[in-house]
Design an enzyme around this catalytic site. Structure first.
Site, PDB file in Angstrom:
ATOM      1  N   CYS A  36      -8.858   0.187   2.211  1.00 23.47           N
ATOM      2  CA  CYS A  36     -10.159   0.768   2.481  1.00 23.47           C
ATOM      3  C   CYS A  36     -11.130  -0.292   2.996  1.00 23.47           C
ATOM      4  CB  CYS A  36     -10.798   1.443   1.278  1.00 23.47           C
ATOM      5  SG  CYS A  36      -9.895   2.815   0.629  1.00 23.47           S
ATOM      6  N   ARG A  46      -6.735  -4.346   6.798  1.00 20.46           N
ATOM      7  CA  ARG A  46      -6.709  -4.070   5.369  1.00 20.46           C
ATOM      8  C   ARG A  46      -5.766  -2.915   5.026  1.00 20.46           C
ATOM      9  NH1 ARG A  46     -11.242  -6.305   2.849  1.00 20.46           N
ATOM     10  NH2 ARG A  46     -11.352  -4.723   1.238  1.00 20.46           N
ATOM     11  N   TRP A  53      -7.546   4.253   2.649  1.00 19.73           N
ATOM     12  CA  TRP A  53      -6.144   4.100   2.245  1.00 19.73           C
ATOM     13  C   TRP A  53      -5.987   5.006   1.030  1.00 19.73           C
ATOM     14  CZ3 TRP A  53      -2.943   2.256  -1.721  1.00 19.73           C
ATOM     15  CH2 TRP A  53      -1.656   1.836  -1.322  1.00 19.73           C
ATOM     16  N   ASN A  57     -15.176   2.598  -1.520  1.00 19.57           N
ATOM     17  CA  ASN A  57     -13.892   1.916  -1.744  1.00 19.57           C
ATOM     18  C   ASN A  57     -13.696   1.817  -3.241  1.00 19.57           C
ATOM     19  OD1 ASN A  57     -13.765   1.397   0.929  1.00 19.57           O
ATOM     20  ND2 ASN A  57     -14.061  -0.811   0.763  1.00 19.57           N
ATOM     21  N   GLY A  58     -12.448   1.975  -3.684  1.00 20.13           N
ATOM     22  CA  GLY A  58     -12.174   1.797  -5.107  1.00 20.13           C
ATOM     23  C   GLY A  58     -11.679   3.082  -5.730  1.00 20.13           C
ATOM     24  N   GLU A 117      11.256 -14.078  -0.556  1.00 21.02           N
ATOM     25  CA  GLU A 117      10.150 -13.908   0.389  1.00 21.02           C
ATOM     26  C   GLU A 117      10.676 -13.391   1.739  1.00 21.02           C
ATOM     27  OE1 GLU A 117       7.181 -13.541   0.471  1.00 21.02           O
ATOM     28  OE2 GLU A 117       6.550 -14.011   2.509  1.00 21.02           O
ATOM     29  N   LYS A 164       9.549  -9.897   3.522  1.00 28.71           N
ATOM     30  CA  LYS A 164       8.987  -9.831   4.885  1.00 28.71           C
ATOM     31  C   LYS A 164       9.786  -8.847   5.730  1.00 28.71           C
ATOM     32  CE  LYS A 164       6.233 -11.363   4.542  1.00 28.71           C
ATOM     33  NZ  LYS A 164       5.129 -11.915   3.838  1.00 28.71           N
ATOM     34  N   GLU A 217       9.158  -5.168   4.554  1.00 30.48           N
ATOM     35  CA  GLU A 217       7.821  -4.585   4.671  1.00 30.48           C
ATOM     36  C   GLU A 217       7.442  -4.223   6.103  1.00 30.48           C
ATOM     37  OE1 GLU A 217       4.254  -6.971   3.741  1.00 30.48           O
ATOM     38  OE2 GLU A 217       5.537  -8.714   3.782  1.00 30.48           O
ATOM     39  N   HIS A 250      28.239 -10.744  -9.753  1.00 29.64           N
ATOM     40  CA  HIS A 250      28.076 -10.058 -11.041  1.00 29.64           C
ATOM     41  C   HIS A 250      27.636  -8.611 -10.854  1.00 29.64           C
ATOM     42  CE1 HIS A 250      28.895 -13.736 -13.178  1.00 29.64           C
ATOM     43  NE2 HIS A 250      28.001 -14.373 -12.435  1.00 29.64           N
ATOM     44  N   LYS A 303      -3.632  -4.708   3.255  1.00 27.68           N
ATOM     45  CA  LYS A 303      -3.711  -6.166   3.197  1.00 27.68           C
ATOM     46  C   LYS A 303      -4.352  -6.623   1.893  1.00 27.68           C
ATOM     47  CE  LYS A 303      -3.403 -10.245   5.101  1.00 27.68           C
ATOM     48  NZ  LYS A 303      -2.043 -10.795   5.153  1.00 27.68           N
TER      49      LYS A 303
END
Ligand code: F6R
Length: 603
Positions: free
Chosen positions: A2, A27, A73, A99-100, A480, A484, A487, A503, A598
């Protein structure tokens, strides 16, 4: 996650809002909307999907001298035009963006709004109805009703409100979600991130949680929760418009990958004094040196950076280090040592999962440090100490340069603490020299784009899944690398401890499954090679990313040698590029992957 922008006192507010929203795209969002007005007219326009869909709806007559805009968002209610902000009161008079997350929206609905009907499914609509209800039921003016509403509302919020009957004021308030006031000549702006309004001003004023601000063209007035006036100095944003432009790059991610050597060099300049020593706040070094355990708390890529820095810190300082996921740590806090020190790693400085841990740590009275890319961000303000990443704005949702900057800053910090404690390993180390070698090695890998693109096509073009494997730090980089890849390219990827495959997970290996091994460690490299052989004999297509000193002629990607404790900074580069090319080759948007934000400001 947002974004809010707003402006009062300037012609063509609609254009300024659209360009501000575009700069907040990074964002993450799934719908957008704006409200603009002047004394004659007002317009409220929303669209699902990209900001382009919104700007396409703006006809010539949509103009104003005041306006607020929002990228949403979805949290409460699916992504749709109805749920997009701004929302209005039932009588249409009040217009609000938020926002929130409002935690007590159900209680508010029952207590104050039992007879209201709602247009969408968002908690924000409850907030704007509440303000209108307070105006009506208690005969309050807009500002007083707004201030009373924020006392009633529990949760996180950044609000911007306009009353259509007096379209020369924006009322704003904030709690846990970011919001700034920007100062212009005869106008003011509001924004979730200074980046959004940098073309209008670079002078900003922070708003502290619980405050409300009345913003007009000529003035702004901050009040604390008790109604006392607050005076706060403005600051100059240390940002340049060119930092946030793509230039000749097709995607921000590629630009940001390429910027990593320069970021390493900037960190050297920033943290090295004239004598070549580490320059850090003495009280930070002393507090860290006095601790008996360091807890790194972070999410996602930042958590992976914490893991990758653990061994370096332990070697240089002899202080044990634990890395924890914020979302787990906050609600399942382990038994802490007697003198813990907390490091919050967060590129945005706004991550709600990490912040909830910091709030608890502050209540417990433990010392804390936030390592962040954003000066003045919430976690920076609330931790005792801050170190900045100096990576420049990271706009692509997939973090690259912030990850390597986090590892480098932690290495510099560990060197400073190790020197203070007179640990031999630190005294033998020259972190600035090593980081300059890292910068050069990064450049070498970055110049291998054509090779990496071809390998990506050969290995990943037709696959549904892929594995990265490694041991020790190579395992942490594998995690990581896999994050990447998944995503942005949506390939189901896992980063695995190479020795663990047999295993259980090896059952997933089929004919052609890509397995990418990372080898930068003398002790474990031969074991990882053995694990690659195991999967190869079950049909896997293997690719080796290896430090020069351990390379064999058949290995596909060879990394220049750097200090053995800093190899993550170099081995991660080809994996970032692999993710980039895999995404391009599949035709997806590299910078704006689906479902992701983001700055993740909800828990
Ligand atoms: C992935 C990515 C995320 C963030 C995570 C934490 O590329 O960027 O995993 O690392 O959401 O964000 P920060 O670092 O802002 O706390």
């Amino acid at each position: 996650m947002c974004g809010i922008v707003g402006i009062v006192g300037k012609e063509h507010a609609e254009k300024i809002i659209i360009s501000g929203l575009e700069r907040l795209e990074y964002r993450g969002y799934d719908s957008a909307g704006l409200f603009v007005a002047d004394t004659q007219q007002s317009h409220l326009i929303k669209a699902q999907g990209r900001i382009k869909n919104l700007s396409d709806k703006l006809t010539q007559d949509v103009q104003g001298t005041i306006g607020i805009g929002h990228t949403r968002w979805a949290t409460h209610g699916k992504p749709s035009e109805n749920n997009a902000h701004p929302h209005t009161s039932e009588n249409g008079r009040l217009v609000l963006v938020h926002n929130g997350v409002i935690e007590n929206f159900e209680e508010i609905r029952q207590q104050y709004l039992a007879n209201d009907s709602f247009y969408g499914e968002t908690d924000t609509e409850i907030a704007v109805h509440l303000i209108a209800a307070l105006m009506e039921q208690e005969q309050l003016a807009t500002k007083e009703a707004f201030q009373k509403a924020v006392q009633i509302i529990q949760g996180s919020y950044a609000f911007a409100l306009v009353d259509k009957e007096a379209p020369e004021t924006i009322y704003v308030a904030k709690n846990k979600s970011p919001l700034l006031i920007g100062i212009g000549e005869n106008f003011h702006v509001i924004c979730s991130d200074a980046l959004a309004m940098l073309d209008q001003t670079n002078h900003f004023v922070e708003i502290v949680d619980g405050e409300t601000v009345t913003v007009t063209a000529d003035a702004f007035q901050i009040e604390d929760a008790k109604g006392n006036l607050v005076y706060r100095e403005s600051y100059e944003a240390q940002l340049d418009l060119t930092d946030i432009e793509k230039g000749t790059y097709p995607y921000y991610m590629l630009k940001e990958v390429d910027e990593q050597p320069a970021v390493m060099r900037r960190l050297i300049q920033t943290y090295e004094d004239e004598q070549g020593n580490v320059q850090l706040d003495a009280s930070l070094v002393e507090e860290l040196a006095a601790s008996d355990r360091i807890y790194i708390v972070a999410c996602g890529t930042s958590y992976n950076a914490g893991l990758a820095a653990k061994k370096f810190i332990e070697t240089m300082t002899h202080i044990p280090v634990e890395a924890h996921l914020s979302s787990e740590f906050g609600y399942n806090m382990p038994l802490l040592s007697k003198k813990p020190f907390f490091i919050f790693l967060t590129q945005s400085g706004e991550t709600a999962d990490s912040r909830q841990v910091l709030v608890q740590i502050n209540q417990l009275g433990y010392p804390s440090l936030t390592i962040t890319n954003v000066a003045g961000s919430t976690l920076s303000r609330e931790a005792k100490h801050t170190l900045l990443l100096h990576a420049g704005p990271e706009i692509a949702v997939a973090s690259t340069k912030a990850y390597t900057a986090q590892i480098a800053v932690m290495a510099i910090l560990a060197q400073g603490v190790g020197n203070y404690l007179a640990i031999e390993a630190a005294q033998e180390m020259d972190i600035f020299h090593e980081l300059s070698l890292v910068a050069t090695a990064m450049e070498t890998m970055i110049s291998e784009k054509a090779v990496i693109s071809q390998l990506t096509e050969d290995y990943l073009s037709n696959t549904r899944n892929a594995f990265y494997i490694g041991r020790g730090n190579d395992y942490y980089v594998s995690s990581e690398a896999a994050l990447k890849l998944k995503e942005i390219s949506y390939i189901q990827a896992e980063g695995f401890a190479a020795g663990e495959l047999k295993h259980g997970t090896i059952a997933l290996i089929e004919e052609g499954t890509p397995v990418l091994g990372i080898i930068t460690d003398a002790l474990t490299g031969s074991h990882t090679r053995g694990n690659l052989k195991e999967v190869e004999s079950r049909g896997a297509k293997t690719l080796v990313i290896v430090s020069e000193e351990f390379a064999r002629p058949t290995d596909q990607l060879v990394l220049p040698n750097v200090h053995p404790l800093l190899t993550a900074l170099v081995s991660v580069i080809p994996t970032q590029l692999i993710a980039y090319f895999a995404t391009l080759q599949r035709g997806y948007d590299v910078d704006k992957p689906r479902n992701l934000a983001k700055s993740v400001t909800v828990e």
